[in-house]
Enzyme design. Structure first.
Site, PDB file in Angstrom:
ATOM      1  N   HIS A  57      -1.059  -0.296 -10.044  1.00  0.00           N
ATOM      2  CA  HIS A  57      -1.669  -1.264  -9.109  1.00  0.00           C
ATOM      3  C   HIS A  57      -2.070  -2.553  -9.847  1.00  0.00           C
ATOM      4  CE1 HIS A  57      -3.915  -1.495  -5.030  1.00  0.00           C
ATOM      5  NE2 HIS A  57      -3.693  -2.722  -5.482  1.00  0.00           N
ATOM      6  N   ARG A  89       0.859  -1.188   0.000  1.00  0.00           N
ATOM      7  CA  ARG A  89       0.000   0.000   0.000  1.00  0.00           C
ATOM      8  C   ARG A  89       0.890   1.231   0.000  1.00  0.00           C
ATOM      9  NH1 ARG A  89      -3.357  -2.883  -1.596  1.00  0.00           N
ATOM     10  NH2 ARG A  89      -5.427  -3.322  -0.751  1.00  0.00           N
TER      11      ARG A  89
END
Ligand code: NDP
Length: 317
Positions: free
Chosen positions: A280, A232
């Site tokens: 991502h 993250r």
């Protein structure tokens, strides 16, 4: 007849159709319907919600909810948005996701070990120069996090000949995967950072890990080392990372995750020569394998009445 299952989430029409089809195929005896298609009376019968970035207000409108199955492995947003009164959250632990992630970690570790960022820069400069070869055995990898994904990544890295050390919160039962030295605590982290040529972040985002990789931690890393963050974005202090790259202390960062996604056009990360930006993509959820995991958890719940192992809200993962 079991109560129906609600799919609650912010998916586009195609994604929603794919998940509904995969869930129907994996659970022929169950009915999964999108939240918006359920009447108030039907909502009052829903026992389990299958969620992907749900609107917390919709989850709150399922009064008999016993537990929530996330279609994602990372649940920091769910834990934050649903609050402490929400039913237990079961996150996705999917061997296919672990395989995909481990494959990507190996691929990007090879990219760094084989000096690809430098060759890219040389190409841009029209420069023909062979750089010294560094073997996997000479490239120490430090894994932050040795959970479902970290363990799979460690297996692939060890199998490819990279020496691997890992950092976890608590010592793993049985000492951890074969060939992986495991460290814990702040001193363990400092030692791991100082000994690694490539640091791979596979930690969950929690109150403890937010901003963990800051100026001090980058200073503790080896000169010339690289960072691969596939966990993250908010675990990394971006300003400190850019400063460590600009100072030449760190050589390169491969970043798949960002504090704000999509990465804003104004971010200096886009154009920094020491940064590889990925949108991502390292660990995409596969609807088919995710549905099989949900089906297994639900079947055991129907048989035993026991809710699968859930996220520890205190720890945040
Ligand atoms: P797990 O919960 O299985 O593992 C988490 C690991 O991190 C464990 O080893 C845990 O230690 C360790 N850890 C947690 N907090 C700390 C801490 N404060 N200090 C030291 N170690 C800590 O998670 P997964 O492996 O399934 O997933 C990891 C993360 O990957 C997810 O949370 C998600 O954010 C991210 N992810 C990214 C994707 C992408 O596409 N880029 C896709 C999927 C997930 P211990 O074992 O002691 O508890």
């Amino acid at each position: 007849m079991p109560a129906s299952l609600a799919l609650v989430g912010n998916l586009d029409a195609q994604e929603e159709a794919d998940y509904l089809a995969a869930l129907a195929a994996a659970m022929p005896g169950e009915t999964v319907r999108p939240f918006r298609d359920l009447s108030e009376a039907e909502r009052a019968t829903v026992e389990v919600a299958i969620v992907a970035n749900p609107d917390p207000a919709e989850v709150a409108r399922l009064p008999r909810l016993a537990w929530i199955h996330s279609l994602w492995a990372g649940v920091e947003r769910l834990v934050r948005d649903l609050g402490s009164d929400a039913p237990p959250i079961v996150r996705l632990v999917d061997p296919e996701l672990a395989r995909t992630m481990a494959e990507a970690v190996l691929a990007w570790t090879y990219y760094l070990q084989r000096d690809m960022p430098a060759y890219r820069r040389q190409q841009e400069a029209g420069l023909w120069r062979q750089r010294p070869y560094r073997a996997p055995a000479e490239t120490q990898v430090g894994l932050l996090g040795l959970g479902a994904l970290g363990t799979a990544a460690a297996g692939r890295l060890v199998g490819a000949g990279f020496p691997v050390a890992a950092w976890t919160r608590s010592p793993p039962a049985g000492g951890g995967p074969p060939g992986v030295a495991v460290a814990t605590g702040p001193d363990g982290l400092t030692r791991l950072l100082g000994g690694s040529d490539v640091v791979v972040c596979l930690l969950p985002l929690t109150a403890e890990t937010r901003g963990l990789l800051d100026a001090g931690r980058f200073a503790a890393m080896k000169r010339g080392a690289a960072l691969l963050n596939v966990a993250r974005g908010a675990i990394v202090d971006t300003g400190a990372l850019l400063a460590a790259l600009d100072a030449g202390h760190l050589d390169h960062a491969v970043l798949d995750v960002f504090e704000t996604e999509p990465l804003p056009a104004t971010s200096p990360l886009w154009r920094h020569p020491g940064v590889t930006v990925l949108p991502h993509i390292t660990g995409p959820t596969n609807p088919g394998s995710a549905a099989a995991v949900v089906a297994g958890n639900l079947r055991r719940y129907r048989e035993t009445g026991r809710i699968p192992a859930a996220v520890d809200r205190g720890r945040g993962y």
